[in-house]
Scaffold this motif. Structure first.
Motif, mmCIF file in Angstrom:
data_model
loop_
_atom_site.group_PDB
_atom_site.id
_atom_site.type_symbol
_atom_site.label_atom_id
_atom_site.label_comp_id
_atom_site.label_asym_id
_atom_site.label_seq_id
_atom_site.Cartn_x
_atom_site.Cartn_y
_atom_site.Cartn_z
ATOM 1 N N ALA A 118 0.738 -1.282 0.023
ATOM 2 C CA ALA A 118 0.022 0.013 -0.011
ATOM 3 C C ALA A 118 0.717 1.499 -0.009
ATOM 4 C CB ALA A 118 -0.922 0.102 1.244
ATOM 5 N N ALA A 119 1.988 1.205 0.659
ATOM 6 C CA ALA A 119 2.887 2.344 0.984
ATOM 7 C C ALA A 119 3.503 2.418 -0.548
ATOM 8 C CB ALA A 119 3.872 2.109 1.838
ATOM 9 N N LYS A 120 3.891 1.896 -1.302
ATOM 10 C CA LYS A 120 4.429 1.689 -2.522
ATOM 11 C C LYS A 120 3.588 2.499 -3.510
ATOM 12 C CE LYS A 120 7.473 -2.348 -2.405
ATOM 13 N NZ LYS A 120 7.743 -3.593 -2.987
ATOM 14 N N GLN A 121 2.244 2.134 -3.379
ATOM 15 C CA GLN A 121 1.251 2.700 -4.084
ATOM 16 C C GLN A 121 0.973 4.289 -3.871
ATOM 17 O OE1 GLN A 121 -2.159 0.502 -5.537
ATOM 18 N NE2 GLN A 121 -1.234 -1.415 -4.363
ATOM 19 N N LEU A 122 1.028 4.422 -2.637
ATOM 20 C CA LEU A 122 0.975 5.873 -2.108
ATOM 21 C C LEU A 122 2.141 6.822 -2.519
ATOM 22 C CD1 LEU A 122 -0.591 4.973 1.602
ATOM 23 C CD2 LEU A 122 -1.834 6.121 -0.317
ATOM 24 N N MET A 123 3.156 6.067 -2.627
ATOM 25 C CA MET A 123 4.372 7.044 -2.898
ATOM 26 C C MET A 123 4.338 7.466 -4.397
ATOM 27 S SD MET A 123 6.166 7.620 -0.368
ATOM 28 C CE MET A 123 6.208 7.174 1.132
ATOM 29 N N GLU A 124 3.465 6.743 -5.366
ATOM 30 C CA GLU A 124 3.314 7.287 -6.397
ATOM 31 C C GLU A 124 2.381 8.861 -6.695
ATOM 32 O OE1 GLU A 124 1.696 4.090 -8.590
ATOM 33 O OE2 GLU A 124 3.534 2.724 -8.095
ATOM 34 N N GLN A 125 1.648 9.062 -5.316
ATOM 35 C CA GLN A 125 1.209 10.396 -5.532
ATOM 36 C C GLN A 125 2.052 11.652 -5.864
ATOM 37 O OE1 GLN A 125 -2.525 10.441 -5.109
ATOM 38 N NE2 GLN A 125 -2.122 7.983 -4.919
ATOM 39 N N LEU A 126 1.281 12.562 -6.126
ATOM 40 C CA LEU A 126 2.265 13.979 -6.659
ATOM 41 C C LEU A 126 2.849 14.406 -5.391
ATOM 42 C CD1 LEU A 126 2.854 15.763 -8.774
ATOM 43 C CD2 LEU A 126 0.930 17.177 -8.366
ATOM 44 N N GLY A 181 12.914 0.894 2.917
ATOM 45 C CA GLY A 181 12.970 0.771 1.567
ATOM 46 C C GLY A 181 11.914 1.270 0.539
ATOM 47 N N VAL A 182 10.640 1.682 1.278
ATOM 48 C CA VAL A 182 9.786 2.510 0.574
ATOM 49 C C VAL A 182 9.644 3.757 1.100
ATOM 50 C CG1 VAL A 182 8.328 0.374 0.146
ATOM 51 C CG2 VAL A 182 8.064 1.689 2.301
ATOM 52 N N ASN A 183 10.847 4.244 1.529
ATOM 53 C CA ASN A 183 10.846 5.650 2.088
ATOM 54 C C ASN A 183 10.123 6.344 3.425
ATOM 55 O OD1 ASN A 183 12.557 7.826 1.395
ATOM 56 N ND2 ASN A 183 10.979 9.050 0.451
ATOM 57 N N ALA A 184 9.773 5.190 4.145
ATOM 58 C CA ALA A 184 9.008 5.763 5.431
ATOM 59 C C ALA A 184 9.938 6.647 6.212
ATOM 60 C CB ALA A 184 8.776 4.337 6.127
ATOM 61 N N VAL A 185 9.247 7.391 6.905
ATOM 62 C CA VAL A 185 9.847 8.268 7.976
ATOM 63 C C VAL A 185 10.460 7.787 8.847
ATOM 64 C CG1 VAL A 185 9.228 10.481 9.244
ATOM 65 C CG2 VAL A 185 8.123 10.283 7.089
ATOM 66 N N ALA A 244 28.743 9.466 -1.966
ATOM 67 C CA ALA A 244 28.144 10.551 -0.783
ATOM 68 C C ALA A 244 26.821 10.941 -0.925
ATOM 69 C CB ALA A 244 29.059 11.844 -0.694
ATOM 70 N N ALA A 245 26.314 11.043 -2.482
ATOM 71 C CA ALA A 245 25.065 11.806 -2.749
ATOM 72 C C ALA A 245 24.149 10.573 -3.157
ATOM 73 C CB ALA A 245 25.146 12.571 -3.879
ATOM 74 N N ALA A 246 24.378 9.273 -3.336
ATOM 75 C CA ALA A 246 23.774 8.209 -3.729
ATOM 76 C C ALA A 246 22.511 8.114 -3.074
ATOM 77 C CB ALA A 246 24.587 6.910 -3.941
ATOM 78 N N LYS A 247 22.462 8.083 -1.561
ATOM 79 C CA LYS A 247 21.401 7.639 -0.889
ATOM 80 C C LYS A 247 20.345 8.723 -1.013
ATOM 81 C CE LYS A 247 20.032 6.408 3.839
ATOM 82 N NZ LYS A 247 20.492 6.328 5.089
ATOM 83 N N ASP A 248 20.726 10.125 -0.998
ATOM 84 C CA ASP A 248 19.761 11.069 -0.944
ATOM 85 C C ASP A 248 19.329 11.052 -2.155
ATOM 86 O OD1 ASP A 248 18.677 13.588 -0.012
ATOM 87 O OD2 ASP A 248 20.014 14.716 -1.189
ATOM 88 N N VAL A 249 19.899 10.946 -3.421
ATOM 89 C CA VAL A 249 19.528 11.040 -4.632
ATOM 90 C C VAL A 249 18.336 10.250 -4.754
ATOM 91 C CG1 VAL A 249 19.836 10.693 -7.087
ATOM 92 C CG2 VAL A 249 21.362 12.068 -5.773
ATOM 93 N N LEU A 250 18.608 8.746 -4.448
ATOM 94 C CA LEU A 250 17.779 7.678 -4.586
ATOM 95 C C LEU A 250 16.469 7.721 -3.835
ATOM 96 C CD1 LEU A 250 20.201 4.606 -4.826
ATOM 97 C CD2 LEU A 250 18.849 5.610 -6.635
ATOM 98 N N GLN A 251 16.582 8.340 -2.650
ATOM 99 C CA GLN A 251 15.441 8.662 -1.710
ATOM 100 C C GLN A 251 14.646 9.589 -2.263
ATOM 101 O OE1 GLN A 251 16.918 9.670 2.271
ATOM 102 N NE2 GLN A 251 16.815 7.407 2.888
ATOM 103 N N GLN A 252 15.137 10.891 -2.753
ATOM 104 C CA GLN A 252 14.274 11.905 -3.523
ATOM 105 C C GLN A 252 13.827 11.380 -4.713
ATOM 106 O OE1 GLN A 252 15.386 15.779 -3.242
ATOM 107 N NE2 GLN A 252 17.286 15.677 -2.135
ATOM 108 N N LEU A 253 14.213 10.480 -5.345
ATOM 109 C CA LEU A 253 13.549 10.023 -6.769
ATOM 110 C C LEU A 253 12.326 9.249 -6.036
ATOM 111 C CD1 LEU A 253 16.560 8.756 -8.866
ATOM 112 C CD2 LEU A 253 14.619 10.505 -9.527
ATOM 113 N N GLN A 254 11.991 8.808 -4.859
ATOM 114 C CA GLN A 254 10.939 7.860 -4.424
ATOM 115 C C GLN A 254 9.875 8.831 -4.286
ATOM 116 O OE1 GLN A 254 11.726 4.015 -2.356
ATOM 117 N NE2 GLN A 254 13.698 5.267 -2.247
#
Length: 240
Positions: free
Chosen positions: A65-73, A93-97, A229-239
């Motif tokens: 459900a979280a993965k689908q919610l993360m597709e919201q604008l 892994g699904v960018n939970a806080v 150094a930037a990889a984690k932040d970039v991948l998180q922001q892409l989600q």
């Protein structure tokens, strides 16, 4: 007020969350559901900013459900709740806080809420500072550019080269200055010499030793480096 939903099929755990949340003056509970399907159905109507989401739920698992919610604008903040510590990696892994273990520890509960409050405050601050036009000094003139038209910028020697869909601009303004002016837009420093607009990302390819390359739509011949150094932040922001 922060609008909150609870997605929890265990009655006791749901009531405990409600009890803790009702003590918070800046929070209002807008809805409560018992499975992932109901959550996805109710989310567009209730528009919560924060969801307490049980991982183990009937019909649709919390992580799915979280993965689908993360597709919201504008996706909601999610705090996973679980009785099993092993789910922590899957949760992030699904960018939970954050994630909370049952039974709830009030100190950890407050820490999780503090993270959400900070995140929501930062979102609001970024939105309020968002500019419509970017003024860039190029030689003896000032160029007006729409921030969303910029694909990426790169520092070369003492100049910063800005690539848009229609032109290339060279300026003595620093990459840091440019980044500060673009607050509120989906730009990220993928490397100390690169600032990239995540809206144009087509794909990310693995490179070597924990680094990546970004391929942009419309600029497929160019590879934007992503440092370790930037990889984690970039991948998180892409989600997000």
């Amino acid at each position: 007020m922060i609008r909150v939903m609870i997605a929890e099929d265990e009655v006791f755990a749901r009531e405990e969350l409600e009890f803790l949340l009702m003590k918070e003056k800046d929070i209002t509970i807008v809805g409560s559901v018992t499975n992932g399907r109901e959550l996805l159905e109710q989310y567009p109507k209730l528009k919560p900013e924060l969801i307490f989401l049980d991982i183990e739920m009937p019909e649709i698992q919390g992580t799915e459900a979280a993965k689908q919610l993360m597709e919201q604008l504008t996706p909601p903040c999610i705090i996973f709740t679980t009785a099993y510590e092993d789910y922590a990696v899957e949760a992030f892994g699904v960018n939970a806080v954050d994630y909370l273990l049952k039974p709830y520890d009030e100190e950890r509960f407050q820490q999780a809420l503090a993270r959400v409050r900070k995140l929501i405050a930062n979102r609001g601050s970024a939105t309020s500072k968002k500019i419509s036009n970017l003024l860039i000094e190029e030689g003896d003139k000032i160029v007006v550019v729409k921030p969303e038209d910029i694909y990426y910028a790169v520092k070369e020697d003492r100049m910063v080269i800005i690539y848009t869909g229609s032109r290339i601009i060279q300026t003595k303004q620093s990459l840091q200055e440019l980044e500060e002016k673009l607050v509120g837009y989906p730009f990220v420093r993928s490397h100390r010499s690169y600032l990239v607009n995540l809206s144009y990302v087509k794909e990310v390819e693995t490179w070597f030793n924990g680094t990546y390359n970004i391929i942009l739509r419309g600029k497929e011949d160019t590879k934007i480096p992503v440092s370790r150094a930037a990889a984690k932040d970039v991948l998180q922001q892409l989600q997000m």
